[in-house]
Design a protein around this motif. Structure first.
Motif, mmCIF file in Angstrom:
data_model
loop_
_atom_site.group_PDB
_atom_site.id
_atom_site.type_symbol
_atom_site.label_atom_id
_atom_site.label_comp_id
_atom_site.label_asym_id
_atom_site.label_seq_id
_atom_site.Cartn_x
_atom_site.Cartn_y
_atom_site.Cartn_z
ATOM 1 N N LYS A 1 -3.973 -9.499 -3.459
ATOM 2 C CA LYS A 1 -4.652 -8.238 -3.117
ATOM 3 C C LYS A 1 -6.162 -8.360 -3.298
ATOM 4 N N SER B 1 -3.521 -1.931 4.378
ATOM 5 C CA SER B 1 -2.275 -1.588 5.056
ATOM 6 C C SER B 1 -2.170 -2.308 6.399
ATOM 7 N N HIS B 2 -3.281 -2.358 7.130
ATOM 8 C CA HIS B 2 -3.314 -3.032 8.431
ATOM 9 C C HIS B 2 -3.036 -4.526 8.282
ATOM 10 N N LYS B 3 -3.595 -5.151 7.231
ATOM 11 C CA LYS B 3 -3.379 -6.581 7.003
ATOM 12 C C LYS B 3 -1.925 -6.859 6.648
ATOM 13 N N ILE B 4 -1.337 -6.036 5.803
ATOM 14 C CA ILE B 4 0.067 -6.236 5.429
ATOM 15 C C ILE B 4 0.965 -6.062 6.643
ATOM 16 N N ASN B 5 0.656 -5.081 7.487
ATOM 17 C CA ASN B 5 1.409 -4.894 8.734
ATOM 18 C C ASN B 5 1.365 -6.156 9.576
ATOM 19 N N CYS C 1 2.711 -1.767 1.960
ATOM 20 C CA CYS C 1 1.963 -1.285 3.118
ATOM 21 C C CYS C 1 1.907 0.238 3.109
ATOM 22 N N ARG C 2 3.015 0.875 2.832
ATOM 23 C CA ARG C 2 3.067 2.334 2.815
ATOM 24 C C ARG C 2 2.330 2.900 1.612
ATOM 25 N N HIS D 1 -0.449 1.667 0.308
ATOM 26 C CA HIS D 1 -1.860 1.697 0.691
ATOM 27 C C HIS D 1 -2.106 2.764 1.761
ATOM 28 N N THR E 1 1.955 1.872 9.430
ATOM 29 C CA THR E 1 2.950 1.948 8.357
ATOM 30 C C THR E 1 4.329 2.350 8.886
#
Length: 400
Positions: free
Chosen positions: A249, A291-295, A366-367, A369, A397
């Motif tokens: 992170k 969140s965008h990166k994890i997606n 993701c959710r 964040h 998300t």
């Protein structure tokens, strides 16, 4: 047209001002959402990413794909583009980057500038400083904030171009002639540096020392974060570092979140908003970027159909979480079991990871964040711009 004349058209903005005193703002602990508890309360949010972006672009006044057009159509970069054409037919990654700059409907390379414009409109003019009212405003956004959005995109584009530089020591025969890769690297360095130079020039034209400090620190974070990243390469043994999700992170914020977070904060500074509003803008940019990166990291693991030749980063969020749940020794054992004929079978390893807890935990993260980004938006008054920012969060998300 030379860069100086080109950038002289950028609107001059607010004068220099000292940094405001930052103060902390927090919700009571009992109102914070837990990991995995999704707050998707907006029933009218668009279902598809392209629809979310299209509607958001209408709100800010023009498509963000035109944001860097003045720079990209300059004589200097046109000459570089002519050199890039010589790479057609080679396997240099600069070609893929160039195609993505023209069209990338899935990830939208202009996302950062769009978010800066949206949060500028959502916050509106500051009631604390009447001097801002003397500056041009189009579609509820100051001209200096539009310039900042362009600068943010130029920096991000430069980073993408520089990331495409090939490690010549790891070339294989299938990559093509060495001279092609060497030439491609030279063009990637030249074009990336050109974009950064234009961004720095535009930043100086804003004439705001606090904004310059924020964007300069974001650029340093990017360099530091990219340096720490260790993507899987052709000659690695696939035994990745045991970094843990906390370290992941931290590195991801530096390499993917800092630029957007500090650009959102800088947009508030240009409109003379106080420290509380600036901090909420920073928090939205930070958590939305995470969140965008994890997606993006999750895509290889949630697609209905995957190719046998599919690869993914072994330091991506689902893999790091899978490794944490599994333990280092068992993870190394799984990697070795996925080796076939000296190569890693990514499809087999993907199925192994999907059978564990890493993927579902990454979705929860993701959710989480996304929830934090939505909480930050609650400080802004209801508006179509705020709704668009919420819809962006919903789009990255949603996994069903």
């Amino acid at each position: 047209m030379n860069p100086g004349r080109l950038l002289s058209r950028w609107p001059r903005a607010l004068g220099a001002s000292g940094p405001p005193r930052r103060r902390c703002w927090a919700r009571p602990l009992d109102t914070l959402s837990s990991v995995g508890s999704w707050r998707g309360r907006c029933t009218k949010s668009p279902a598809h990413w392209s629809q979310v972006v299209s509607e958001a672009e209408k709100i800010v006044g023009y498509p963000t794909s035109f944001m860097s057009l003045r720079c990209l159509l300059s004589d200097e970069l046109s000459n570089i583009a002519m050199q890039v054409r010589k790479l057609v037919g080679t396997r240099h990654p600069l070609l893929t980057t160039a195609r993505g700059l023209v069209h990338d409907s899935r990830h939208n390379l202009q996302l950062r500038g769009l978010v800066v414009l949206l949060i500028s409109k959502a916050a509106g003019p500051s009631s604390m400083d009447d001097s801002c009212h003397n500056y041009d405003m189009v579609s509820g956004i100051y001209s200096c904030q539009r310039s900042l959005a362009e600068i943010t995109e130029l920096i991000h584009t430069a980073l993408l171009v520089h990331r495409g530089i090939v490690n010549l020591t790891e070339l294989q025969s299938s990559d093509g002639p060495l001279k092609d890769m060497q030439f491609g690297n030279k063009i990637a360095i030249l074009s990336g540096d050109f974009l950064l130079a234009n961004a720095c020039n535009g930043l100086a034209l804003l004439q705001n020392t606090k904004v310059a400090e924020l964007i300069a620190s974001a650029l340093m974070d990017l360099v530091h974060g990219v340096y720490q990243e260790k993507p899987t390469s052709a000659k690695e043994n696939y035994i990745t570092d045991d970094i843990g999700i906390s370290t992941w992170k931290e590195q991801t914020f530096l390499s993917h979140g800092a630029l957007l977070a500090k650009s959102c904060q800088a947009a508030m500074e240009l409109a003379k908003h106080d420290a509380e509003v600036q901090d909420m803008a920073f928090q939205y940019g930070k958590h939305m970027a995470m969140s965008h990166k994890i997606n993006s990291d999750l895509q290889p693991f949630i697609k209905e159909k995957s190719s046998d030749s599919m690869t993914f980063n072994l330091n991506s969020a689902p893999v790091v979480l899978h490794q944490e749940f599994l333990g280092r020794d068992l993870w190394i054992k799984q990697i070795r079991e996925a080796h076939e004929k000296g190569r890693l079978n990514y499809a087999k390893l993907c199925e192994t990871i999907k059978a564990g807890k890493g993927v579902t935990s990454a979705i929860d993260l993701c959710r989480y964040h996304g929830n934090k980004a939505l909480e930050a938006l609650e400080s802004f008054p209801p508006s179509e711009a705020r709704s668009a920012l919420e819809n962006i969060v919903f789009a990255v998300t949603r996994f069903s």
